[in-house]
Design a protein around this motif. Structure first.
Motif, short mmCIF file in Angstrom:
data_model
loop_
_atom_site.label_atom_id
_atom_site.label_comp_id
_atom_site.label_asym_id
_atom_site.label_seq_id
_atom_site.Cartn_x
_atom_site.Cartn_y
_atom_site.Cartn_z
N ASP A 1 2.30 -1.49 2.79
CA ASP A 1 1.48 -0.29 2.62
C ASP A 1 0.02 -0.55 2.97
O ASP A 1 -0.84 0.31 2.76
CB ASP A 1 1.57 0.22 1.18
CG ASP A 1 2.97 0.65 0.80
OD1 ASP A 1 3.66 1.21 1.66
OD2 ASP A 1 3.37 0.43 -0.36
N SER B 1 -1.42 6.29 5.01
CA SER B 1 -1.80 7.71 4.93
C SER B 1 -3.32 7.89 5.00
O SER B 1 -3.80 9.03 5.01
CB SER B 1 -1.28 8.32 3.62
OG SER B 1 -1.87 7.69 2.50
N ARG C 1 -1.65 3.05 2.53
CA ARG C 1 -0.84 4.14 1.98
C ARG C 1 -1.31 4.42 0.56
O ARG C 1 -0.81 3.86 -0.40
CB ARG C 1 0.65 3.79 2.01
CG ARG C 1 1.53 5.01 1.68
CD ARG C 1 3.00 4.74 1.96
NE ARG C 1 3.59 3.83 1.01
CZ ARG C 1 4.31 4.20 -0.06
NH1 ARG C 1 4.51 5.50 -0.30
NH2 ARG C 1 4.83 3.30 -0.87
#
Length: 264
Positions: A158, A204, A221
């Protein structure tokens, strides 16, 4: 299908055109926003009505923070999880189609990962501890969805560089342990990671410092959707995703929307 999206919009008024485009193209039923950066009376409610998301819950704050839930379907009140000791507008809740939705903008935590030396980091961990205590009192069989900018990238895949980022706020061991404790307490499913198992790299958020965020590939993320054991069976296979392409739009937020479909 019932589509839920979470998005740190980094000023809803500044990016209302991007929101309208996203809603028209991706058709969310519920849109959870963080960092709206306005007070309740300044929230562009008319624009959301025009988008077909007329039902709103907004927790605003002048110039900072702020969260909102916008829905196509009527909203009922949900318990307010008031876990921010500083009184910031970081939590907003709603019940839509029988699903309790809790939308959070968790404190970033500053730069020094030490509770004693950095009050912002202590606040971040305190926020999580209070939220975990609230979740511990909940019935796991109830349909609960937690969404938002949780400001922790939990897994090795991540972050762009696990070894380096383990020393940086957002991926330090104490933060990862704190996030994992919350997830375990509620038995939550991390719907995006479940859809794209390790070792698939996911992100993200990408810094504005990179002229080409895809080329630099230094994302994290930080934005998550979790479902309780009572809701996880409704997650539509293959529906959870990060809309990375939105990060490439003109004047974007530094976060991309994250979505999941539920078969209710």
């Amino acid at each position: 299908m019932f589509r839920v999206v979470t998005w740190n919009i980094n000023s809803v008024r500044l990016r209302i055109d991007q929101v309208a485009r996203f809603v028209a193209e991706r058709r969310p039923d519920v849109l959870c926003l963080q960092e709206i950066k306005c007070r309740e009376g300044e929230f562009p409610a008319d624009a959301f009505r025009e988008m077909g998301l007329p039902y709103l819950r907004v927790a605003g704050q002048k110039g900072w923070h702020g969260v909102a839930i916008a829905s196509r379907l009527p909203i009922l009140d949900a318990p307010k999880l008031d876990v921010c000791r500083e009184g910031h507008a970081r939590c907003v809740s709603a019940v839509v189609s029988g699903v309790e939705i809790q939308n959070f903008y968790v404190p970033a935590g500053g730069d020094v990962p030490d509770r004693a030396l950095n009050p912002k980091f202590d606040h971040k961990l305190d926020f999580y501890e209070r939220l975990t205590a609230e979740v511990a009192r909940r019935d796991r069989s109830a349909p609960l969805l937690i969404a938002g900018d949780l400001n922790i990238a939990p897994g090795e895949f991540d972050v762009w560089n696990h070894r380096y980022m383990s020393k940086v706020v957002s991926h330090t061991p104490i933060e990862v342990e704190t996030l994992n404790r919350l997830q375990a307490t509620g038995g939550f499913a991390d719907v995006v990671r479940d859809a794209f198992p390790d070792p698939r790299k996911l992100a993200s958020w990408w810094s504005y410092r990179a002229a080409d965020f895809r080329k630099s590939a230094r994302g994290l993320r930080l934005d998550h959707i979790w479902t309780s054991p009572g809701l996880t069976p409704a997650v539509a296979p293959g529906s959870a995703m990060i809309h990375e392409d939105v990060r490439a739009w003109e004047r974007p937020s530094d976060h991309a929307p994250v979505a999941v479909d539920l078969a209710l």
